[in-house]
Design a protein around this motif. Structure first.
Motif, PDB file in Angstrom:
ATOM      1  N   UNK A 163       0.831  -1.202   0.000  1.00 44.67           N
ATOM      2  CA  UNK A 163       0.000   0.000   0.000  1.00 44.67           C
ATOM      3  C   UNK A 163       0.866   1.252   0.000  1.00 44.67           C
ATOM      4  N   UNK A 164       1.946   1.238   0.770  1.00 45.95           N
ATOM      5  CA  UNK A 164       2.785   2.424   0.936  1.00 45.95           C
ATOM      6  C   UNK A 164       3.431   2.860  -0.368  1.00 45.95           C
ATOM      7  N   UNK A 165       3.864   1.887  -1.205  1.00 50.33           N
ATOM      8  CA  UNK A 165       4.560   2.342  -2.414  1.00 50.33           C
ATOM      9  C   UNK A 165       3.768   2.158  -3.704  1.00 50.33           C
ATOM     10  N   UNK A 166       2.763   1.294  -3.727  1.00 46.55           N
ATOM     11  CA  UNK A 166       2.011   1.065  -4.961  1.00 46.55           C
ATOM     12  C   UNK A 166       0.862   2.053  -5.132  1.00 46.55           C
ATOM     13  N   UNK A 167       0.149   2.335  -4.058  1.00 46.36           N
ATOM     14  CA  UNK A 167      -1.018   3.214  -4.163  1.00 46.36           C
ATOM     15  C   UNK A 167      -0.598   4.623  -4.573  1.00 46.36           C
ATOM     16  N   UNK A 168       0.537   5.106  -4.051  1.00 50.43           N
ATOM     17  CA  UNK A 168       0.956   6.472  -4.349  1.00 50.43           C
ATOM     18  C   UNK A 168       1.884   6.549  -5.564  1.00 50.43           C
ATOM     19  N   UNK A 169       2.701   5.531  -5.752  1.00 43.90           N
ATOM     20  CA  UNK A 169       3.672   5.579  -6.840  1.00 43.90           C
ATOM     21  C   UNK A 169       3.132   5.145  -8.176  1.00 43.90           C
ATOM     22  N   UNK A 410       3.026  -8.742  -6.416  1.00 44.66           N
ATOM     23  CA  UNK A 410       1.755  -8.277  -5.854  1.00 44.66           C
ATOM     24  C   UNK A 410       1.460  -6.855  -6.304  1.00 44.66           C
ATOM     25  N   UNK A 411       2.484  -5.999  -6.313  1.00 42.32           N
ATOM     26  CA  UNK A 411       2.278  -4.604  -6.729  1.00 42.32           C
ATOM     27  C   UNK A 411       1.856  -4.528  -8.194  1.00 42.32           C
ATOM     28  N   UNK A 412       2.509  -5.316  -9.059  1.00 43.89           N
ATOM     29  CA  UNK A 412       2.132  -5.311 -10.470  1.00 43.89           C
ATOM     30  C   UNK A 412       0.710  -5.790 -10.699  1.00 43.89           C
ATOM     31  N   UNK A 413       0.328  -6.825  -9.981  1.00 40.04           N
ATOM     32  CA  UNK A 413      -1.032  -7.349 -10.116  1.00 40.04           C
ATOM     33  C   UNK A 413      -2.069  -6.345  -9.630  1.00 40.04           C
ATOM     34  N   UNK A 414      -1.777  -5.716  -8.508  1.00 42.55           N
ATOM     35  CA  UNK A 414      -2.720  -4.750  -7.961  1.00 42.55           C
ATOM     36  C   UNK A 414      -2.859  -3.542  -8.879  1.00 42.55           C
ATOM     37  N   UNK A 415      -1.764  -3.155  -9.544  1.00 40.13           N
ATOM     38  CA  UNK A 415      -1.854  -2.068 -10.508  1.00 40.13           C
ATOM     39  C   UNK A 415      -2.719  -2.466 -11.697  1.00 40.13           C
ATOM     40  N   UNK A 416      -2.581  -3.723 -12.153  1.00 42.11           N
ATOM     41  CA  UNK A 416      -3.410  -4.193 -13.269  1.00 42.11           C
ATOM     42  C   UNK A 416      -4.891  -4.143 -12.901  1.00 42.11           C
ATOM     43  N   UNK A 417      -5.209  -4.564 -11.680  1.00 43.97           N
ATOM     44  CA  UNK A 417      -6.601  -4.521 -11.217  1.00 43.97           C
ATOM     45  C   UNK A 417      -7.088  -3.077 -11.140  1.00 43.97           C
ATOM     46  N   UNK A 418      -6.254  -2.221 -10.533  1.00 44.76           N
ATOM     47  CA  UNK A 418      -6.621  -0.813 -10.374  1.00 44.76           C
ATOM     48  C   UNK A 418      -6.857  -0.142 -11.721  1.00 44.76           C
ATOM     49  N   UNK A 419      -5.957  -0.393 -12.686  1.00 45.59           N
ATOM     50  CA  UNK A 419      -6.090   0.216 -14.018  1.00 45.59           C
ATOM     51  C   UNK A 419      -7.355  -0.258 -14.720  1.00 45.59           C
ATOM     52  N   UNK A 420      -7.663  -1.550 -14.576  1.00 47.25           N
ATOM     53  CA  UNK A 420      -8.859  -2.088 -15.221  1.00 47.25           C
ATOM     54  C   UNK A 420     -10.123  -1.438 -14.682  1.00 47.25           C
ATOM     55  N   UNK A 444      -6.502   4.899  -7.172  1.00 45.17           N
ATOM     56  CA  UNK A 444      -5.923   4.625  -5.850  1.00 45.17           C
ATOM     57  C   UNK A 444      -6.929   3.946  -4.923  1.00 45.17           C
ATOM     58  N   UNK A 445      -8.184   4.344  -5.005  1.00 42.78           N
ATOM     59  CA  UNK A 445      -9.208   3.672  -4.194  1.00 42.78           C
ATOM     60  C   UNK A 445      -9.398   2.227  -4.648  1.00 42.78           C
ATOM     61  N   UNK A 446      -9.367   2.004  -5.974  1.00 33.75           N
ATOM     62  CA  UNK A 446      -9.504   0.643  -6.499  1.00 33.75           C
ATOM     63  C   UNK A 446      -8.347  -0.228  -6.039  1.00 33.75           C
ATOM     64  N   UNK A 447      -7.131   0.323  -6.022  1.00 36.25           N
ATOM     65  CA  UNK A 447      -5.987  -0.460  -5.562  1.00 36.25           C
ATOM     66  C   UNK A 447      -6.093  -0.757  -4.075  1.00 36.25           C
ATOM     67  N   UNK A 448      -6.569   0.198  -3.306  1.00 43.72           N
ATOM     68  CA  UNK A 448      -6.754  -0.034  -1.869  1.00 43.72           C
ATOM     69  C   UNK A 448      -7.737  -1.168  -1.621  1.00 43.72           C
ATOM     70  N   UNK A 449      -8.851  -1.149  -2.353  1.00 40.89           N
ATOM     71  CA  UNK A 449      -9.843  -2.224  -2.214  1.00 40.89           C
ATOM     72  C   UNK A 449      -9.254  -3.569  -2.645  1.00 40.89           C
ATOM     73  N   UNK A 450      -8.459  -3.552  -3.723  1.00 42.30           N
ATOM     74  CA  UNK A 450      -7.841  -4.789  -4.203  1.00 42.30           C
ATOM     75  C   UNK A 450      -6.866  -5.345  -3.180  1.00 42.30           C
TER      76      UNK A 450
END
Length: 589
Positions: A163-169, A410-420, A444-450
């Motif tokens: 969460x610390x580096x994927x949601x913001x970065x 995990x970060x790459x997967x969560x970004x894919x989910x968030x982008x979708x 960012x909210x979608x990634x947090x939920x993911x």
């Protein structure tokens, strides 16, 4: 300094590095959030892609599966590596030429249909969520051992760091964090392997040592391993497999599933041009090979070390007494990933294949009353340095590497989910007029939920990390890979065919998996026992993705031929995509 504080030092330093990079590379626009601004150097992207692709399954669980299953489980090596070659040759440059942000972007535009885009979004989320379960479970294993917390607490810590580096970065932060994570994980994987190879074979190069001579016995290492495991009722480590159909389909499923993984594909949108996508693919293969050529050696040596720990004088002699068990066994017992039950009351640790009826008379003669030691496959690589009595700093290094492997993917997967969700669902379908600031917030909210969903699922995984990941590859093989291939190489497949194919492929594969592993992976809901004698035509749930892909291709072509061809402008688009020249930056809609 105690081992605990050594581990804390290595892991803590790596966390500070990742978070520092995320702050430095914080995404300021949707383009930076989705594709890192589109200007990543091919070598940098190759290293980041390797970290993205080499997950907890590769670092933690793959060698454990090979150690326990021998040659039969080499399908993971063949499937994952072969699949990456398919991705590099058949998909990456063409998708980069198309020049959009995500896989659903391509499918939605190529098949000129919101329905196709929505279907791709659903498939992407299903694949990525299934895949991320393995990463969270793997992170929990690593944290629980090396930071001496519970497995559940370890998963929550992993979620907090991601969460610390994927949601913001976003992709920008993730890319440069993954470069650091690759360096950490590859050093952590190879240094213990070199030490152990030297101890067992005298050869510092693990992949050569595996085919060398076992120093203590003077016989080839693999012959020695075959001997000790067969003496305990297990199949020979190098034994061939009986079910060739399942092995073929499993390998194929992993190959085409790899080529259809959305979180890896989007990495090729981060480079400036098509030629860079090809160079990125080549560099990624080099970086991947460093680990994948070492993994089989790590597996074989770990299996031999484990058996010799339990039977210091050989399998035909007495096992060690429980009170004399090594410190590493005691340490891992506290995590619950090693369990011992004294079934015959002799105070010794018997480990053998009690499922082998042919071995029962031998076990009875030795006074054994069932296997007493249960070892989770996911600990093999992590415990290797302790089994081989390597220095404490090596153990700390492998702790940091294991956690890096899990977090990077995990970060790459969560970004894919968030982008979708934010780009393909909200911006393109639900609210096309959303501002860039609003889209960033949605992402960012979608990634947090993911992250929260992935954490919950990681607390209740349906199998070992590599097994869960294999299911995600099966879903990718059955849904996205055929759609991408037909979208690039066939001008005749239309929107109706693509949607029908994806639905048939993913539904048939998901239902087959859920029947054996529980509906939506909820424990206790499986309809059929997950045993080889219960599999349809001997095809395991992990291997069914290849069948789903065949159904996808067949249905898509049949429906397309029975309906109208795509519009001429779409056929021209396909022709343009197949000419890998002239691609500019990734485009928004």
């Amino acid at each position: 300094m105690s081992q605990y504080w050594i581990n804390m030092s290595f892991v803590g330093a790596s966390f500070l590095l990742y978070i520092g990079i995320a702050i430095w590379a914080r995404a300021g626009s949707t383009k930076e959030f989705y594709v890192a601004g589109g200007g990543v150097h091919p070598v940098t992207n190759g290293m980041a892609t390797a970290a993205d692709w080499m997950s907890a399954a590769s670092f933690i669980s793959m060698a454990g599966l090979i150690a326990s299953g021998g040659y039969a489980t080499s399908v993971y090596l063949m499937g994952w590596t072969g699949g990456y070659v398919l991705l590099a040759m058949l998909l990456a440059p063409y998708l980069r030429k198309f020049g959009k942000f995500t896989v659903p972007d391509f499918i939605g535009d190529r098949f000129y249909s919101r329905g196709a885009r929505l279907t791709a979004v659903v498939c992407l989320i299903l694949i990525s969520v299934t895949y991320v379960i393995g990463q969270m479970a793997g992170a929990g294993v690593a944290f629980s051992r090396f930071l001496e917390v519970s497995n559940s607490a370890g998963i929550w810590i992993a979620a907090a760091i991601v969460f610390a580096y994927a949601v913001f970065g976003g992709m920008k932060g993730i890319t440069y964090t993954q470069v650091a994570q690759y360096v950490v994980l590859i050093i952590a994987y190879t240094i213990p392997a070199v030490f152990i190879a030297m101890q067992l074979t005298g050869n510092p190069i693990p992949m050569f040592g595996m085919f060398g001579t076992h120093v203590e016995s003077g016989v080839p290492l693999l012959d020695k391993l075959d001997q000790v495991v067969t003496d305990l009722g297990f199949a020979a480590y190098t034994a061939d497999v009986d079910n060739k159909l399942n092995m073929f389909l499993f390998t194929l499923s992993l190959m085409i599933g790899t080529a259809g993984l959305p979180h890896v594909i989007i990495r090729f949108f981060t480079v400036p041009k098509v030629a860079d996508a090809r160079w990125s693919a080549g560099w990624t293969l080099v970086f991947i090979a460093l680990l994948y050529l070492t993994a089989p050696a790590v597996a074989s040596m770990a299996r031999l070390n484990l058996v010799q720990t339990i039977y210091p004088e050989g399998p035909q002699a007495e096992a060690i007494r429980y009170e004399d068990r090594p410190e590493w066994v005691q340490t891992w017992e506290t995590t619950g990933l090693i369990k011992w039950e004294d079934k015959n009351g002799d105070g010794r640790v018997q480990m053998y294949n009690d499922a082998n009826a042919a071995f029962t008379p031998t076990a009875t003669e030795r006074g054994w009353n069932g296997n007493e030691l249960t070892v989770n496959n996911d600990i093999i690589v992590l415990a290797n340095p302790e089994i081989a009595n390597l220095p404490g700093w090596v153990i700390g290094l492998i702790a940091a590497g294991a956690i890096a492997a899990a977090l990077s993917t995990a970060a790459g997967l969560l970004l894919a989910i968030s982008s979708a969700i934010s780009h393909d669902l909200i911006k393109t379908i639900i609210n096309p007029k959303i501002s860039e600031k609003g889209e960033m917030l949605a992402a960012r909210l979608a990634m947090t939920a993911a992250i929260l969903l992935a954490t919950w699922l990681g607390l209740n995984p349906p199998g070992f990390a590599a097994q869960v990941v294999a299911l995600a590859f099966g879903l990718a093989a059955a849904s996205l890979f055929p759609a991408l291939m037909m979208g690039i190489f066939s001008k005749r497949v239309n929107s109706k065919g693509a949607v029908a194919g994806m639905l048939v492929g993913v539904v048939s594969t998901a239902v087959y998996i859920f029947l054996y592993l529980g509906w939506f992976f909820i424990p206790g809901t499986a309809s059929i026992p997950n045993t080889p004698d219960q599999w349809w035509m001997g095809i395991s749930p992990q291997a069914f993705g290849a069948v789903g892909a065949m159904l996808n291709f067949a249905v898509a072509y049949a429906v397309s031929m029975a309906t109208e061809p795509p519009p001429q402008e779409i056929q021209d688009l396909v022709e343009s995509v197949r000419t890998p020249k002239g691609a500019g930056a990734a485009l928004d809609h």
